[in-house]
Design an enzyme around this catalytic site. Structure first.
Site, PDB file in Angstrom:
ATOM      1  N   LEU A  97       0.682  -1.211   0.121  1.00  0.00           N
ATOM      2  CA  LEU A  97      -0.107   0.043  -0.008  1.00  0.00           C
ATOM      3  C   LEU A  97       1.041   1.274   0.052  1.00  0.00           C
ATOM      4  O   LEU A  97       2.076   1.201   0.315  1.00  0.00           O
ATOM      5  CB  LEU A  97      -0.923  -0.047   1.164  1.00  0.00           C
ATOM      6  CG  LEU A  97      -1.893  -1.180   1.451  1.00  0.00           C
ATOM      7  CD1 LEU A  97      -2.301  -1.467   2.690  1.00  0.00           C
ATOM      8  CD2 LEU A  97      -2.915  -1.210   0.364  1.00  0.00           C
ATOM      9  N   PRO A  98       0.276   2.521  -0.228  1.00  0.00           N
ATOM     10  CA  PRO A  98       1.024   3.793  -0.357  1.00  0.00           C
ATOM     11  C   PRO A  98       1.848   3.891   1.016  1.00  0.00           C
ATOM     12  O   PRO A  98       2.888   4.604   0.845  1.00  0.00           O
ATOM     13  CB  PRO A  98       0.037   4.572  -0.925  1.00  0.00           C
ATOM     14  CG  PRO A  98      -0.889   3.880  -1.580  1.00  0.00           C
ATOM     15  CD  PRO A  98      -0.920   2.628  -0.902  1.00  0.00           C
ATOM     16  N   THR A 135       6.030   0.519   2.961  1.00  0.00           N
ATOM     17  CA  THR A 135       7.111   1.302   3.719  1.00  0.00           C
ATOM     18  C   THR A 135       6.239   2.385   4.428  1.00  0.00           C
ATOM     19  O   THR A 135       5.687   3.296   3.897  1.00  0.00           O
ATOM     20  CB  THR A 135       7.908   2.024   2.869  1.00  0.00           C
ATOM     21  OG1 THR A 135       8.767   1.028   2.263  1.00  0.00           O
ATOM     22  CG2 THR A 135       8.847   2.865   3.513  1.00  0.00           C
ATOM     23  N   LYS A 210      14.645  -0.740   5.899  1.00  0.00           N
ATOM     24  CA  LYS A 210      14.164  -0.096   4.591  1.00  0.00           C
ATOM     25  C   LYS A 210      14.374   1.442   4.680  1.00  0.00           C
ATOM     26  O   LYS A 210      14.862   1.995   3.701  1.00  0.00           O
ATOM     27  CB  LYS A 210      12.775  -0.470   4.348  1.00  0.00           C
ATOM     28  CG  LYS A 210      12.155   0.303   3.385  1.00  0.00           C
ATOM     29  CD  LYS A 210      12.798  -0.084   2.041  1.00  0.00           C
ATOM     30  CE  LYS A 210      12.532   0.967   0.852  1.00  0.00           C
ATOM     31  NZ  LYS A 210      10.953   0.346   0.454  1.00  0.00           N
ATOM     32  N   LYS A 287       8.179  10.748   0.817  1.00  0.00           N
ATOM     33  CA  LYS A 287       7.444  10.106   2.020  1.00  0.00           C
ATOM     34  C   LYS A 287       8.500   9.471   3.031  1.00  0.00           C
ATOM     35  O   LYS A 287       8.705   9.330   4.095  1.00  0.00           O
ATOM     36  CB  LYS A 287       6.379   9.253   1.600  1.00  0.00           C
ATOM     37  CG  LYS A 287       5.781   8.603   2.646  1.00  0.00           C
ATOM     38  CD  LYS A 287       5.001   7.062   2.113  1.00  0.00           C
ATOM     39  CE  LYS A 287       6.045   6.133   1.843  1.00  0.00           C
ATOM     40  NZ  LYS A 287       5.557   4.802   1.598  1.00  0.00           N
TER      41      LYS A 287
END
Length: 343
Positions: A97-98, A135, A210, A287
């Site tokens: 997902l975003p 992420t 990450k 982001k």
């Protein structure tokens, strides 16, 4: 004693869940990951596995199904209209997902994964595995994972490194956090989408790894753009400069694979060769830089270059033509703007 109709139906549903895999989130990365996961599982199971896809845009799900069944006629791929439907259909669910709000919604809302889990019998819950490759904010991920595990299901955070190209090639690196038992359970699924599966520790540690990796990547992409611009301004052929950097101590992925200058990597096709389309969107890099600065602030860790890089990506995103292009488009922004801006 003969089994009742209800018992037979419940048994059939449980068996079908065991032979089904759901994938939620079919963006640039998710669609490629789902294609590899489904195709390789299909081969491994000799066609006996069923698949379910779910996306906020049902048209995206339909396009994926049409593409997959074109390549694999006879494959069973269904469309779920809610995350709950996807969870109830499969005992393995992958989400890509975003960002944090989307993960909260998919797992927590009324038609989400956790409420659906709570409707299942204990044995069905115990056989369920959730893999989240988004992420997102580490604390959000840990909270969601705790809530999933409190139902009796297993969950890992498994963000990826390798970009859209790695997702398409099935060569992603998965950085996995969660209980060791859940990691072992998730490992076979992850190997269908990636080449390196790295266990990082408890829930959230995959995300920490990450975010730290993308912090380095974001800073590197900017300095590669600056270097390529400087070399050209001083009369150096970008192919020559890229060749020097890629065989010297400045070598890095941002130069050798994602070089931002068209023509600098003969024989390769980085996003710059396609007008910076098809890569990791600048908005997503912004982001990730924000996630890094938030983590650093909370941990009291210095982030001088990271904060500077975040400001540059924020300026790039203000250009609507560049916001959704690959983050190597920072090169185009720097070339046109002459950044840093004057007073």
């Amino acid at each position: 004693m003969r089994p009742t109709s209800r018992l037979l139906q419940a048994t059939a549903a449980a068996m079908q869940r065991q032979k089904s895999v759901s994938f939620i989130g079919l963006g640039r990365m998710g669609s490629e990951m789902a294609f590899n996961l489904f195709s390789r599982t299909l081969v491994e199971s000799h066609g006996s596995t069923r698949f379910v896809v779910c996306d906020a845009r049902e048209a995206t799900s339909a396009a994926f199904v049409n593409n997959f069944t074109h390549h694999f006629p006879g494959a069973h791929v269904q469309i779920a209209t809610t995350p709950a439907e996807a969870l109830l259909a499969s005992n393995t669910v992958v989400t890509m997902l975003p960002s944090s709000p989307h993960v909260r919604n998919v797992y927590n809302e009324e038609d989400g994964i956790i409420p659906a889990l709570n409707t299942l019998p204990p044995e069905a819950i115990a056989s369920t595995l959730c893999i989240d490759s988004t992420t997102l904010d580490v604390e959000v991920a840990r909270t969601v994972s705790c809530n999933v595990q409190s139902t009796g299901a297993a969950m890992v955070d498994a963000p990826v490194s390798g970009g859209v190209a790695g997702a398409k090639a099935g060569t992603l690196s998965f950085l996995v956090g969660g209980p060791k038992s859940a990691f072992k359970q998730a490992y076979p699924t992850l190997t269908h989408m990636g080449k390196q599966i790295i266990y990082c520790g408890d829930s959230g540690t995959g995300l920490v790894a990450k975010i730290c990796n993308n912090l380095i990547l974001g800073v590197q992409q900017i300095v590669v753009a600056e270097s390529m611009l400087l070399g050209q301004k001083l009369g150096l052929d970008p192919k020559v400069l890229a060749g020097v950097v890629n065989s010297s101590t400045g070598a890095c992925w941002s130069s050798s694979v994602n070089n931002p200058v068209p023509g600098a990597l003969p024989g390769k096709s980085p996003p710059c060769e396609r007008d910076y389309e098809g890569g990791f969107a600048t908005t997503l890099m912004l982001k990730d830089m924000g996630l890094a600065t938030d983590l650093a602030a909370g941990a009291g860790s210095p982030l001088t270059l990271g904060q500077a890089a975040e400001k540059i990506y924020a300026d790039v995103v203000e250009d609507s033509d560049l916001a959704n292009k690959d983050f190597s488009a920072v090169y185009r922004y720097l070339r046109v703007s002459g950044y840093p801006k004057g007073p």
